[in-house]
Design a protein around this motif. Sequence first.
Motif, PDB file in Angstrom:
ATOM      1  N   ASN A  52      11.138  34.975 -23.952  1.00 51.97           N
ATOM      2  CA  ASN A  52      11.379  33.996 -25.014  1.00 51.97           C
ATOM      3  C   ASN A  52      12.750  34.184 -25.678  1.00 51.97           C
ATOM      4  N   THR A  87      19.087  28.678 -27.753  1.00 48.38           N
ATOM      5  CA  THR A  87      18.067  27.824 -28.362  1.00 48.38           C
ATOM      6  C   THR A  87      17.463  26.879 -27.334  1.00 48.38           C
ATOM      7  N   ARG A  90      15.319  28.828 -24.849  1.00 48.44           N
ATOM      8  CA  ARG A  90      14.106  29.283 -25.506  1.00 48.44           C
ATOM      9  C   ARG A  90      13.057  28.173 -25.547  1.00 48.44           C
ATOM     10  N   PHE A  97       2.076  33.930 -31.237  1.00 50.44           N
ATOM     11  CA  PHE A  97       2.208  35.301 -31.719  1.00 50.44           C
ATOM     12  C   PHE A  97       0.872  35.885 -32.187  1.00 50.44           C
ATOM     13  N   ASN A 101       1.924  33.118 -37.461  1.00 53.97           N
ATOM     14  CA  ASN A 101       3.233  32.660 -37.918  1.00 53.97           C
ATOM     15  C   ASN A 101       3.334  31.159 -38.112  1.00 53.97           C
ATOM     16  N   PHE A 103       3.939  27.934 -40.408  1.00 50.68           N
ATOM     17  CA  PHE A 103       4.773  27.775 -41.593  1.00 50.68           C
ATOM     18  C   PHE A 103       3.861  27.426 -42.774  1.00 50.68           C
ATOM     19  N   HIS A 105       4.221  26.449 -45.770  1.00 52.59           N
ATOM     20  CA  HIS A 105       4.513  25.336 -46.675  1.00 52.59           C
ATOM     21  C   HIS A 105       4.294  23.982 -46.010  1.00 52.59           C
ATOM     22  N   VAL A 119      13.862  19.038 -33.013  1.00 56.47           N
ATOM     23  CA  VAL A 119      14.431  19.517 -31.752  1.00 56.47           C
ATOM     24  C   VAL A 119      14.395  18.410 -30.706  1.00 56.47           C
TER      25      VAL A 119
ATOM     26  N   GLY B 118       8.342  37.050 -38.825  1.00 56.39           N
ATOM     27  CA  GLY B 118       7.571  36.180 -37.939  1.00 56.39           C
ATOM     28  C   GLY B 118       7.863  34.703 -38.159  1.00 56.39           C
ATOM     29  N   GLN B 119       8.242  34.346 -39.392  1.00 55.14           N
ATOM     30  CA  GLN B 119       8.540  32.949 -39.686  1.00 55.14           C
ATOM     31  C   GLN B 119       9.764  32.468 -38.922  1.00 55.14           C
ATOM     32  N   GLU B 121      11.059  33.905 -36.345  1.00 58.55           N
ATOM     33  CA  GLU B 121      10.816  34.017 -34.902  1.00 58.55           C
ATOM     34  C   GLU B 121      10.010  32.831 -34.395  1.00 58.55           C
ATOM     35  N   ALA B 122       9.000  32.433 -35.177  1.00 64.04           N
ATOM     36  CA  ALA B 122       8.208  31.275 -34.785  1.00 64.04           C
ATOM     37  C   ALA B 122       9.088  30.028 -34.744  1.00 64.04           C
ATOM     38  N   ALA B 123       9.995  29.925 -35.710  1.00 67.53           N
ATOM     39  CA  ALA B 123      10.899  28.778 -35.746  1.00 67.53           C
ATOM     40  C   ALA B 123      11.791  28.762 -34.513  1.00 67.53           C
ATOM     41  N   LYS B 124      12.323  29.945 -34.181  1.00 66.04           N
ATOM     42  CA  LYS B 124      13.146  30.045 -32.970  1.00 66.04           C
ATOM     43  C   LYS B 124      12.331  29.680 -31.743  1.00 66.04           C
ATOM     44  N   ALA B 125      11.094  30.192 -31.709  1.00 67.22           N
ATOM     45  CA  ALA B 125      10.267  30.012 -30.516  1.00 67.22           C
ATOM     46  C   ALA B 125       9.952  28.541 -30.253  1.00 67.22           C
ATOM     47  N   VAL B 126       9.870  27.721 -31.297  1.00 70.06           N
ATOM     48  CA  VAL B 126       9.651  26.301 -31.044  1.00 70.06           C
ATOM     49  C   VAL B 126      10.964  25.556 -30.828  1.00 70.06           C
ATOM     50  N   GLY B 127      12.065  26.298 -30.815  1.00 79.73           N
ATOM     51  CA  GLY B 127      13.328  25.693 -30.413  1.00 79.73           C
ATOM     52  C   GLY B 127      14.242  25.272 -31.557  1.00 79.73           C
ATOM     53  N   LEU B 128      13.912  25.651 -32.785  1.00 82.41           N
ATOM     54  CA  LEU B 128      14.798  25.316 -33.897  1.00 82.41           C
ATOM     55  C   LEU B 128      16.034  26.214 -33.855  1.00 82.41           C
ATOM     56  N   GLY B 129      17.183  25.641 -34.153  1.00 77.54           N
ATOM     57  CA  GLY B 129      18.411  26.419 -34.200  1.00 77.54           C
ATOM     58  C   GLY B 129      18.499  27.170 -35.520  1.00 77.54           C
ATOM     59  N   GLN B 132      18.689  24.764 -38.577  1.00 74.22           N
ATOM     60  CA  GLN B 132      17.408  24.076 -38.773  1.00 74.22           C
ATOM     61  C   GLN B 132      16.349  25.035 -39.302  1.00 74.22           C
ATOM     62  N   PHE B 136      14.572  24.084 -42.769  1.00 68.54           N
ATOM     63  CA  PHE B 136      13.188  23.602 -42.727  1.00 68.54           C
ATOM     64  C   PHE B 136      12.134  24.703 -42.866  1.00 68.54           C
ATOM     65  N   VAL B 137      12.536  25.941 -42.625  1.00 71.35           N
ATOM     66  CA  VAL B 137      11.536  27.020 -42.663  1.00 71.35           C
ATOM     67  C   VAL B 137      11.846  28.047 -43.765  1.00 71.35           C
TER      68      VAL B 137
END
Lengths: 255, 218
Positions: A52, A87, A90, A97, A101, A103, A105, A119, B118-119, B121-129, B132, B136-137
């Motif tokens: 990843n 990015t 990935r 995870f 994790n 979000f 909010h 994205v 983890g926040q 990392e999760a953002a990265k894992a869904v492809g956010l730069g 972003q 957003f996170v």
Amino acid sequence: MADRVLEISNLHKAYGDHKVLNGVDLNLDGGDVISIIGSSGSGKTTLLRCVNLLEEFQEGVIKIDGREIGYSNSKGKRSKVNNKQVTKDRALTGMVFQSFNLFPHLSAAENIMLALRKVQKKSKKESAEIAQHWLERVGLPDRGPSFPGQLSGGQQQRVAIARAIAMNPKLMLFDEVTSALDPELINEVLDVIKSLAVEGMTMLIVTHEMRFAYEVSKKVIFMNDGVIAEQGTPDEIFKNASSERLNAFLKNTRF
Amino acid sequence: MSTGFFNELWVSKILILNGIYMCILVSFIAIIIGTIIGVFVGLALTYGNMLTRFLARVYVDVIRGIPVLVLILTIYFVLPAIQINFTALQAGITSLAVFSSAQVAEMLRGGLQNIPKGQTEAAKAVGLGFFQTFVFVSLPQALRQVLPTWVNTAVETVKGSTLVSLVGVVEITLVTQQIIGRNFLTMQFYALAGLIYFIICFSIERGGKFVEKKVAIK
């Protein structure tokens, strides 16, 4: 022949002097489900995180659909690709995870929609439809407006799976996704993963649930000291374990 | 001849309203500018390279170690020596803005660094730069965490605005002193000043609590 989705060759990873991965080779074809078992510290999670691109690695090549990710090799010189490409690379994989994790909010639906919108640049309407589709798929059709804090651990993890898979990745990575769950919530999550397997999703699963690994996998990999110590069909690994180490490991785990 | 408090109050109403206006004006502009500067300094503290982190750290620590009054006097009386001439009002606003910017920077850094790894990392894992992920996170979570402290800084800034009276900005405190100098109703008008400050600060706190509840993570 099925198409090769993931190709890992000679992967090495170290934190300073501490070597975590010592030359891992692994291939996944489309629709393959491979489980990785092994004691903690054996490098299973690190292997997933490398795929990843959450971790950098010093040596080796990871290819997805035949194209190297994270690094480029030109004239024998290895260099990291730029952040934008990282990015992009990935996004080829979806990761779930151990600690969900989500979000906190954002509502469950918004968790799934965020990356679809930002994205993949899909419209709000289309993203909402995709989110709803996957929420239904993981058995939470009316939980879209709920916030993570209002969901049980099992529900949160199912939303996290929906969030990852809604991005339509080539490959799903599951990193001990039931380890943080209460025992009675584990099955609802495993059932979702099993149903994805039946549908032909390509998956690489790190797990401590041996029975689940036995049932869902086409192939099981036993990692030890940063290398693949054993691999084979679930029957070969669980029923006819040959090596001493694997036997010792299996003796200490629940099945 | 007895001049009652209410009579005096009536006579000075315009002065007092002007004082309140000046207090709110100074505080409001200072908080806005301070927040904007503070966000940039806070980002430098959190995501900057070694040099920018160091510079931001020095700025924050120095400002936080200096009393607001000294900041005001310095900006008003010392800066002219290097040809920077602020009016009393500008000097007051600038020093309060500088004061609050250091607070905002430090709290934003804390808020961003408190977000679990983890926040992102999760953002990265869904492809956010990176950007972003921040917008957003990280930021929405940091802002919620920072809000109570930010409200506190706003209140501190309002209270700190009394100090700009010392360089001659006619806000509530100075107005009160002027009125008392004329009618000697010391207790009554200081009590009134205290009440006005209380109402302003209490409103800010209540407003903050209201917003906090509105945006609370469920």
